[in-house]
Design a protein around this motif. Structure first.
Motif, mmCIF file in Angstrom:
data_model
loop_
_atom_site.group_PDB
_atom_site.id
_atom_site.type_symbol
_atom_site.label_atom_id
_atom_site.label_comp_id
_atom_site.label_asym_id
_atom_site.label_seq_id
_atom_site.Cartn_x
_atom_site.Cartn_y
_atom_site.Cartn_z
ATOM 1 N N LYS A 23 -36.895 26.055 -81.185
ATOM 2 C CA LYS A 23 -37.771 25.190 -81.986
ATOM 3 C C LYS A 23 -37.963 23.866 -81.249
ATOM 4 O O LYS A 23 -37.167 23.513 -80.375
ATOM 5 C CB LYS A 23 -37.131 24.904 -83.349
ATOM 6 N N ASN A 24 -39.025 23.141 -81.625
ATOM 7 C CA ASN A 24 -39.270 21.828 -81.039
ATOM 8 C C ASN A 24 -38.726 20.778 -82.005
ATOM 9 O O ASN A 24 -39.317 20.544 -83.054
ATOM 10 C CB ASN A 24 -40.779 21.647 -80.813
ATOM 11 N N LEU A 25 -37.604 20.181 -81.633
ATOM 12 C CA LEU A 25 -36.912 19.259 -82.545
ATOM 13 C C LEU A 25 -37.295 17.801 -82.279
ATOM 14 O O LEU A 25 -37.249 17.345 -81.140
ATOM 15 C CB LEU A 25 -35.399 19.393 -82.384
ATOM 16 N N LYS A 26 -37.643 17.086 -83.351
ATOM 17 C CA LYS A 26 -37.879 15.641 -83.237
ATOM 18 C C LYS A 26 -36.570 14.941 -82.895
ATOM 19 O O LYS A 26 -36.536 13.975 -82.136
ATOM 20 C CB LYS A 26 -38.401 15.096 -84.566
ATOM 21 N N LEU A 27 -35.490 15.417 -83.538
ATOM 22 C CA LEU A 27 -34.146 14.898 -83.277
ATOM 23 C C LEU A 27 -33.255 16.078 -82.928
ATOM 24 O O LEU A 27 -33.389 17.157 -83.518
ATOM 25 C CB LEU A 27 -33.577 14.206 -84.528
ATOM 26 N N GLY A 28 -32.317 15.875 -82.001
ATOM 27 C CA GLY A 28 -31.375 16.939 -81.656
ATOM 28 C C GLY A 28 -30.422 17.213 -82.818
ATOM 29 O O GLY A 28 -30.266 16.377 -83.722
ATOM 30 N N ASN A 29 -29.788 18.390 -82.783
ATOM 31 C CA ASN A 29 -28.874 18.773 -83.874
ATOM 32 C C ASN A 29 -27.714 17.779 -84.031
ATOM 33 O O ASN A 29 -27.394 17.345 -85.140
ATOM 34 C CB ASN A 29 -28.325 20.173 -83.610
ATOM 35 N N THR A 30 -27.100 17.413 -82.913
ATOM 36 C CA THR A 30 -25.970 16.484 -82.968
ATOM 37 C C THR A 30 -26.433 15.091 -83.400
ATOM 38 O O THR A 30 -25.707 14.362 -84.086
ATOM 39 C CB THR A 30 -25.274 16.415 -81.588
ATOM 40 N N GLU A 31 -27.666 14.750 -83.003
ATOM 41 C CA GLU A 31 -28.242 13.454 -83.392
ATOM 42 C C GLU A 31 -28.368 13.369 -84.918
ATOM 43 O O GLU A 31 -28.097 12.319 -85.516
ATOM 44 C CB GLU A 31 -29.622 13.324 -82.735
ATOM 45 N N VAL A 32 -28.768 14.473 -85.546
ATOM 46 C CA VAL A 32 -28.885 14.502 -87.009
ATOM 47 C C VAL A 32 -27.510 14.267 -87.642
ATOM 48 O O VAL A 32 -27.369 13.482 -88.596
ATOM 49 C CB VAL A 32 -29.471 15.852 -87.487
ATOM 50 N N VAL A 33 -26.485 14.913 -87.074
ATOM 51 C CA VAL A 33 -25.122 14.734 -87.599
ATOM 52 C C VAL A 33 -24.669 13.284 -87.403
ATOM 53 O O VAL A 33 -24.087 12.675 -88.309
ATOM 54 C CB VAL A 33 -24.140 15.711 -86.916
ATOM 55 N N ALA A 34 -24.973 12.716 -86.227
ATOM 56 C CA ALA A 34 -24.598 11.319 -85.957
ATOM 57 C C ALA A 34 -25.236 10.389 -86.994
ATOM 58 O O ALA A 34 -24.601 9.445 -87.480
ATOM 59 C CB ALA A 34 -25.026 10.926 -84.545
ATOM 60 N N GLN A 35 -26.488 10.677 -87.344
ATOM 61 C CA GLN A 35 -27.173 9.831 -88.342
ATOM 62 C C GLN A 35 -26.534 9.981 -89.724
ATOM 63 O O GLN A 35 -26.457 9.018 -90.482
ATOM 64 C CB GLN A 35 -28.658 10.184 -88.404
ATOM 65 N N LYS A 36 -26.071 11.199 -90.018
ATOM 66 C CA LYS A 36 -25.398 11.411 -91.313
ATOM 67 C C LYS A 36 -24.068 10.644 -91.358
ATOM 68 O O LYS A 36 -23.713 10.064 -92.390
ATOM 69 C CB LYS A 36 -25.160 12.907 -91.545
ATOM 70 N N ILE A 37 -23.352 10.638 -90.235
ATOM 71 C CA ILE A 37 -22.093 9.885 -90.180
ATOM 72 C C ILE A 37 -22.381 8.386 -90.325
ATOM 73 O O ILE A 37 -21.701 7.670 -91.058
ATOM 74 C CB ILE A 37 -21.330 10.182 -88.864
ATOM 75 N N LYS A 38 -23.440 7.930 -89.643
ATOM 76 C CA LYS A 38 -23.830 6.512 -89.723
ATOM 77 C C LYS A 38 -24.164 6.116 -91.173
ATOM 78 O O LYS A 38 -23.838 5.016 -91.618
ATOM 79 C CB LYS A 38 -25.018 6.268 -88.791
ATOM 80 N N ALA A 39 -24.823 7.034 -91.901
ATOM 81 C CA ALA A 39 -25.171 6.744 -93.300
ATOM 82 C C ALA A 39 -23.909 6.556 -94.150
ATOM 83 O O ALA A 39 -23.900 5.763 -95.094
ATOM 84 C CB ALA A 39 -26.030 7.867 -93.869
ATOM 85 N N LEU A 40 -22.843 7.287 -93.778
ATOM 86 C CA LEU A 40 -21.572 7.166 -94.505
ATOM 87 C C LEU A 40 -20.774 5.949 -94.048
ATOM 88 O O LEU A 40 -19.948 5.422 -94.799
ATOM 89 C CB LEU A 40 -20.721 8.429 -94.302
ATOM 90 N N LEU A 41 -20.994 5.547 -92.780
ATOM 91 C CA LEU A 41 -20.252 4.420 -92.192
ATOM 92 C C LEU A 41 -21.256 3.395 -91.655
ATOM 93 O O LEU A 41 -21.445 3.261 -90.445
ATOM 94 C CB LEU A 41 -19.354 4.920 -91.046
ATOM 95 N N PRO A 42 -21.930 2.651 -92.539
ATOM 96 C CA PRO A 42 -23.009 1.758 -92.091
ATOM 97 C C PRO A 42 -22.570 0.673 -91.117
ATOM 98 O O PRO A 42 -23.403 0.151 -90.361
ATOM 99 C CB PRO A 42 -23.533 1.150 -93.397
ATOM 100 N N ASP A 43 -21.279 0.337 -91.100
ATOM 101 C CA ASP A 43 -20.811 -0.707 -90.177
ATOM 102 C C ASP A 43 -20.554 -0.175 -88.763
ATOM 103 O O ASP A 43 -20.295 -0.948 -87.844
ATOM 104 C CB ASP A 43 -19.518 -1.350 -90.703
#
Ligand SMILES: Cc1cc2nc3c(=O)[nH]c(=O)nc-3n(C[C@H](O)[C@H](O)[C@H](O)COP(=O)(O)O)c2cc1C
Length: 72
Positions: A23-43
Motif C-alpha cells: 500500500k502507499n502509506l502517508k505515514l509509516g506503520n511505526t510512525e503511526v505507533v510513535a504518534q500514538k505514544i506521543k499522544a499518551l506522553l505529550p511531554d
C-alpha cells in the motif's frame, strides 16, 4: 526531577507492506505507533531516525536493495 522521554523511531512512508499487500502509506506503520505514544506522553520529545542514503521508493526495489545489503 521528572524523567524526560524520547520517542525515537525509524519508519518507511510510501510503498510498504500492510496486512499482506503493498500500500502507499502517508505515514509509516511505526510512525503511526510513535504518534500514538506521543499522544499518551505529550511531554515526550519525538525524533525521526533517517538513513544516510535514500532507499528506493518502490517497495520491490527496496527489497532487492535490502537483500543486497544483507548479502554484502
Ligand atoms: C525492505 C522491507 C522488507 C520488508 N519485509 C517484510 C517481510 O518480510 N514480512 C513482513 O511481514 N513485512 C515486511 N516488511 C514490512 C514491515 O515489516 C512493516 O512495514 C513494518 O511495519 C515496518 O515498519 P514501518 O512501516 O514503520 O517501516 C518489509 C518492509 C520493508 C521496507
Amino acid at each position: 526531577m521528572a524523567k524526560k522521554v524520547l520517542i525515537a523511531y525509524y519508519s518507511r512512508r510510501g510503498e510498504n507492506y500492510v496486512n499482506g499487500s503493498i500500500k502507499n502509506l502517508k505515514l509509516g506503520n511505526t510512525e503511526v505507533v510513535a504518534q500514538k505514544i506521543k499522544a499518551l506522553l505529550p511531554d515526550a520529545d519525538v525524533f525521526q531516525i533517517d538513513t544516510t542514503y535514500e532507499y528506493s521508493k518502490s517497495y520491490m526495489t527496496c527489497i532487492e536493495e535490502a537483500k543486497q545489503e544483507l548479502h554484502d
